[in-house]
Scaffold this active site. Structure first.
Site, PDB file in Angstrom:
ATOM      1  N   GLN A 107      -7.212  -7.058  -6.868  1.00 11.69           N
ATOM      2  CA  GLN A 107      -7.784  -7.990  -5.893  1.00 11.69           C
ATOM      3  C   GLN A 107      -9.140  -7.471  -5.421  1.00 11.69           C
ATOM      4  O   GLN A 107      -9.814  -8.119  -4.641  1.00 11.69           O
ATOM      5  CB  GLN A 107      -6.846  -8.114  -4.687  1.00 11.69           C
ATOM      6  CG  GLN A 107      -5.481  -8.638  -5.033  1.00 11.69           C
ATOM      7  CD  GLN A 107      -4.519  -8.512  -3.852  1.00 11.69           C
ATOM      8  OE1 GLN A 107      -4.507  -9.331  -2.943  1.00 11.69           O
ATOM      9  NE2 GLN A 107      -3.718  -7.468  -3.857  1.00 11.69           N
ATOM     10  N   ASN A 108      -9.492  -6.278  -5.867  1.00 13.83           N
ATOM     11  CA  ASN A 108     -10.703  -5.638  -5.364  1.00 13.83           C
ATOM     12  C   ASN A 108     -11.939  -6.113  -6.113  1.00 13.83           C
ATOM     13  O   ASN A 108     -11.875  -6.551  -7.254  1.00 13.83           O
ATOM     14  CB  ASN A 108     -10.573  -4.117  -5.471  1.00 13.83           C
ATOM     15  CG  ASN A 108      -9.446  -3.597  -4.599  1.00 13.83           C
ATOM     16  OD1 ASN A 108      -9.020  -4.290  -3.685  1.00 13.83           O
ATOM     17  ND2 ASN A 108      -8.956  -2.412  -4.893  1.00 13.83           N
ATOM     18  N   ILE A 109     -13.064  -5.958  -5.428  1.00 13.34           N
ATOM     19  CA  ILE A 109     -14.340  -6.423  -5.991  1.00 13.34           C
ATOM     20  C   ILE A 109     -15.264  -5.244  -6.241  1.00 13.34           C
ATOM     21  O   ILE A 109     -16.459  -5.404  -6.392  1.00 13.34           O
ATOM     22  CB  ILE A 109     -15.009  -7.439  -5.029  1.00 13.34           C
ATOM     23  CG1 ILE A 109     -15.241  -6.812  -3.633  1.00 13.34           C
ATOM     24  CG2 ILE A 109     -14.142  -8.694  -4.893  1.00 13.34           C
ATOM     25  CD1 ILE A 109     -16.113  -7.661  -2.705  1.00 13.34           C
ATOM     26  N   ASP A 110     -14.675  -4.026  -6.281  1.00 13.25           N
ATOM     27  CA  ASP A 110     -15.512  -2.822  -6.259  1.00 13.25           C
ATOM     28  C   ASP A 110     -15.796  -2.186  -7.618  1.00 13.25           C
ATOM     29  O   ASP A 110     -16.539  -1.206  -7.708  1.00 13.25           O
ATOM     30  CB  ASP A 110     -14.897  -1.766  -5.321  1.00 13.25           C
ATOM     31  CG  ASP A 110     -13.440  -1.403  -5.688  1.00 13.25           C
ATOM     32  OD1 ASP A 110     -13.081  -1.442  -6.884  1.00 13.25           O
ATOM     33  OD2 ASP A 110     -12.667  -1.059  -4.770  1.00 13.25           O
ATOM     34  N   HIS A 125     -10.118 -11.738  -7.750  1.00  8.42           N
ATOM     35  CA  HIS A 125     -10.977 -12.195  -6.649  1.00  8.42           C
ATOM     36  C   HIS A 125     -12.457 -11.981  -6.974  1.00  8.42           C
ATOM     37  O   HIS A 125     -13.289 -11.955  -6.083  1.00  8.42           O
ATOM     38  CB  HIS A 125     -10.605 -11.471  -5.347  1.00  8.42           C
ATOM     39  CG  HIS A 125      -9.267 -11.896  -4.795  1.00  8.42           C
ATOM     40  ND1 HIS A 125      -8.549 -11.151  -3.899  1.00  8.42           N
ATOM     41  CD2 HIS A 125      -8.522 -13.010  -5.016  1.00  8.42           C
ATOM     42  CE1 HIS A 125      -7.413 -11.778  -3.594  1.00  8.42           C
ATOM     43  NE2 HIS A 125      -7.373 -12.905  -4.269  1.00  8.42           N
ATOM     44  N   GLY A 216      -1.261  -0.376  -2.828  1.00  7.82           N
ATOM     45  CA  GLY A 216      -2.198  -0.570  -1.717  1.00  7.82           C
ATOM     46  C   GLY A 216      -2.567  -2.007  -1.422  1.00  7.82           C
ATOM     47  O   GLY A 216      -3.741  -2.312  -1.258  1.00  7.82           O
ATOM     48  N   THR A 217      -1.562  -2.874  -1.352  1.00  2.00           N
ATOM     49  CA  THR A 217      -1.872  -4.246  -0.924  1.00  2.00           C
ATOM     50  C   THR A 217      -0.903  -4.671   0.169  1.00  2.00           C
ATOM     51  O   THR A 217       0.286  -4.330   0.120  1.00  2.00           O
ATOM     52  CB  THR A 217      -1.858  -5.243  -2.105  1.00  2.00           C
ATOM     53  OG1 THR A 217      -2.047  -6.569  -1.590  1.00  2.00           O
ATOM     54  CG2 THR A 217      -0.579  -5.196  -2.923  1.00  2.00           C
ATOM     55  N   SER A 218      -1.425  -5.408   1.145  1.00  2.76           N
ATOM     56  CA  SER A 218      -0.578  -5.884   2.249  1.00  2.76           C
ATOM     57  C   SER A 218       0.262  -7.074   1.818  1.00  2.76           C
ATOM     58  O   SER A 218       1.181  -7.467   2.530  1.00  2.76           O
ATOM     59  CB  SER A 218      -1.459  -6.278   3.435  1.00  2.76           C
ATOM     60  OG  SER A 218      -2.323  -7.340   3.051  1.00  2.76           O
TER      61      SER A 218
HETATM   62  P1  NAD Z   1      -5.370  -5.385   2.889  1.00  3.67           P
HETATM   63  O1  NAD Z   1      -6.552  -4.858   3.634  1.00  3.67           O
HETATM   64  O2  NAD Z   1      -4.753  -6.646   3.361  1.00  3.67           O
HETATM   65  O3  NAD Z   1      -4.229  -4.282   2.886  1.00  3.67           O
HETATM   66  C1  NAD Z   1      -4.492  -2.974   2.464  1.00  3.67           C
HETATM   67  C2  NAD Z   1      -3.166  -2.309   2.172  1.00  3.67           C
HETATM   68  O4  NAD Z   1      -3.427  -1.018   1.657  1.00  3.67           O
HETATM   69  C3  NAD Z   1      -2.276  -2.135   3.407  1.00  3.67           C
HETATM   70  O5  NAD Z   1      -0.938  -2.402   3.039  1.00  3.67           O
HETATM   71  C4  NAD Z   1      -2.458  -0.653   3.750  1.00  3.67           C
HETATM   72  O6  NAD Z   1      -1.334  -0.099   4.389  1.00  3.67           O
HETATM   73  C5  NAD Z   1      -2.631  -0.069   2.362  1.00  3.67           C
HETATM   74  N1  NAD Z   1      -3.366   1.198   2.343  1.00  3.67           N
HETATM   75  C6  NAD Z   1      -4.367   1.627   3.131  1.00  3.67           C
HETATM   76  N2  NAD Z   1      -4.788   2.845   2.745  1.00  3.67           N
HETATM   77  C7  NAD Z   1      -4.019   3.195   1.675  1.00  3.67           C
HETATM   78  C8  NAD Z   1      -3.966   4.328   0.846  1.00  3.67           C
HETATM   79  N3  NAD Z   1      -4.782   5.372   1.009  1.00  3.67           N
HETATM   80  N4  NAD Z   1      -3.066   4.333  -0.158  1.00  3.67           N
HETATM   81  C9  NAD Z   1      -2.208   3.300  -0.359  1.00  3.67           C
HETATM   82  N5  NAD Z   1      -2.209   2.197   0.424  1.00  3.67           N
HETATM   83  C10 NAD Z   1      -3.108   2.151   1.426  1.00  3.67           C
HETATM   84  O7  NAD Z   1      -5.801  -5.465   1.367  1.00  3.67           O
HETATM   85  P2  NAD Z   1      -5.353  -6.474   0.244  1.00  3.67           P
HETATM   86  O8  NAD Z   1      -3.894  -6.702   0.280  1.00  3.67           O
HETATM   87  O9  NAD Z   1      -6.004  -5.988  -1.000  1.00  3.67           O
HETATM   88  O10 NAD Z   1      -6.029  -7.864   0.642  1.00  3.67           O
HETATM   89  C11 NAD Z   1      -7.342  -7.926   1.167  1.00  3.67           C
HETATM   90  C12 NAD Z   1      -8.357  -8.720   0.378  1.00  3.67           C
HETATM   91  O11 NAD Z   1      -9.608  -8.131   0.664  1.00  3.67           O
HETATM   92  C13 NAD Z   1      -8.191  -8.643  -1.103  1.00  3.67           C
HETATM   93  O12 NAD Z   1      -8.346  -9.921  -1.577  1.00  3.67           O
HETATM   94  C14 NAD Z   1      -9.367  -7.813  -1.600  1.00  3.67           C
HETATM   95  O13 NAD Z   1     -10.067  -8.569  -2.565  1.00  3.67           O
HETATM   96  C15 NAD Z   1     -10.326  -7.737  -0.472  1.00  3.67           C
HETATM   97  N6  NAD Z   1     -10.864  -6.386  -0.248  1.00  3.67           N
HETATM   98  C16 NAD Z   1     -11.328  -5.664  -1.309  1.00  3.67           C
HETATM   99  C17 NAD Z   1     -11.822  -4.381  -1.122  1.00  3.67           C
HETATM  100  C18 NAD Z   1     -12.341  -3.618  -2.308  1.00  3.67           C
HETATM  101  O14 NAD Z   1     -12.893  -4.214  -3.248  1.00  3.67           O
HETATM  102  N7  NAD Z   1     -12.188  -2.277  -2.345  1.00  3.67           N
HETATM  103  C19 NAD Z   1     -11.834  -3.818   0.155  1.00  3.67           C
HETATM  104  C20 NAD Z   1     -11.363  -4.588   1.230  1.00  3.67           C
HETATM  105  C21 NAD Z   1     -10.879  -5.871   1.003  1.00  3.67           C
END
Ligand code: NAD
Length: 283
Positions: A107-110, A125, A216-218
């Protein structure tokens, strides 16, 4: 189940026995690379007004109504991604390809899975490293250098007067009007269609795997959140590695960068330790 030795052993057994593995990742997999998640205490939702991230209408209206806030928001999203390096979790996921047929659905864009050398990555995404033309099918890659340039421009824009023109000038490597129309980052905001063909391929991969590792997804973002359900309905085992108890699957509680290397080591042994294999191989 908690992340005790039994849970890790059980997860390792599932992984060892599987042939086709989907690794489904969210913002948590990149948290230890310094990229904030959305929903954690220091996350994007806590630091910025929601309308900014909620969709293009909110984003574009902010161009005229609150450009300074928008500069901070753009920096909040782009700057950590521009500076991030893959962490031990991304690298362990990439190493898994040496033993298993792996599809990464993120789901990440990184772009960090690709930088860690995962070869099949579905970005449902979208990605910050591509731009799309509004209403057209044309897409163009955006380099890391271009993203870095936008960050440097935004930092200057934050300090100076006339924030709107400075914001638009800073973002021109990623956003702007040209001969082909309005170009914008190829990311999916709330209310938009999922990125294709990646999402359709992700649905098929979820139905076709025998093990899904969720990292690592909510599980709060629909329809991505349905993929583990789909995998279970198709007969796959689900392992969920993260800080929060998942709705589904065998829970390994902890941080991604600790758990993923531990899971690989437990399941596949020292042959998967970093640097021991030179060629990716598939069973
Ligand atoms: P979210 O922010 O809703 O949830 C993050 C989850 O990761 C939580 O369950 C949290 O407890 C867990 N978490 C935090 N730190 C962790 C770690 N060190 N190890 C394991 N788990 C950990 O994220 P989501 O469910 O991906 O949904 C958010 C949306 O935002 C997605 O669609 C994503 O595309 C986007 N997003 C992307 C990035 C990125 O590209 N890196 C960053 C922020 C948000």
């Amino acid at each position: 189940m908690r992340n005790d030795a039994d849970a890790l052993k059980k997860a390792a057994g599932i992984l060892r026995a599987s042939r086709k593995v989907v690794v489904f990742t969210g913002a948590g997999v990149s948290a230890e690379s310094g990229i904030p998640t959305f929903r954690d205490a220091e996350g994007i939702w806590e630091r910025f007004p929601r309308f900014l991230a909620a969709g293009w209408p909110g984003f574009l209206s902010a161009v005229f109504t609150s450009p300074r806030e928008l500069i901070d928001f753009c920096l909040g999203i782009i700057e950590p991604i521009a500076e991030a390096e893959p962490n031990a979790a991304h690298r362990a996921i990439a190493r898994l390809e040496r033993s298993k047929e792996v599809v990464v659905i993120t789901q990440n864009i990184d772009g960090l899975h690709q930088r860690a050398s995962s070869s099949r990555v579905l970005e449902i995404h979208g990605t910050l490293f591509r731009s799309a033309y509004l209403g057209r099918r044309i897409k163009t890659p955006v380099s890391r250098e271009a993203v870095g340039k936008a960050v440097r421009g935004l930092r200057k824009a934050r300090r100076g007067r006339l924030p709107l023109p400075r914001l638009l000038w800073a973002m021109r490597p990623m956003l702007g009007i040209g001969l082909r129309g309005l170009r914008h980052p190829d990311v999916v905001l709330f209310g938009q269609m999922m990125a294709e063909p990646d999402f359709s391929q992700a649905v098929r991969a979820s139905q076709d795997c025998d093990c899904m590792i969720v990292v690592g997804t909510s599980g709060m973002v629909f329809p991505a959140s349905e993929l583990p359900r789909l995998a279970i309905a198709s007969g796959a085992e689900v392992i969920a590695a993260g800080l929060e108890k998942p709705e589904l699957g065998l829970w390994l509680e902890g941080s991604a960068a600790t758990l993923l290397p531990a899971l690989l080591e437990e399941a596949l042994g020292s042959e998967e330790a970093p640097g021991t294999a030179t060629e990716p191989s598939r069973n």
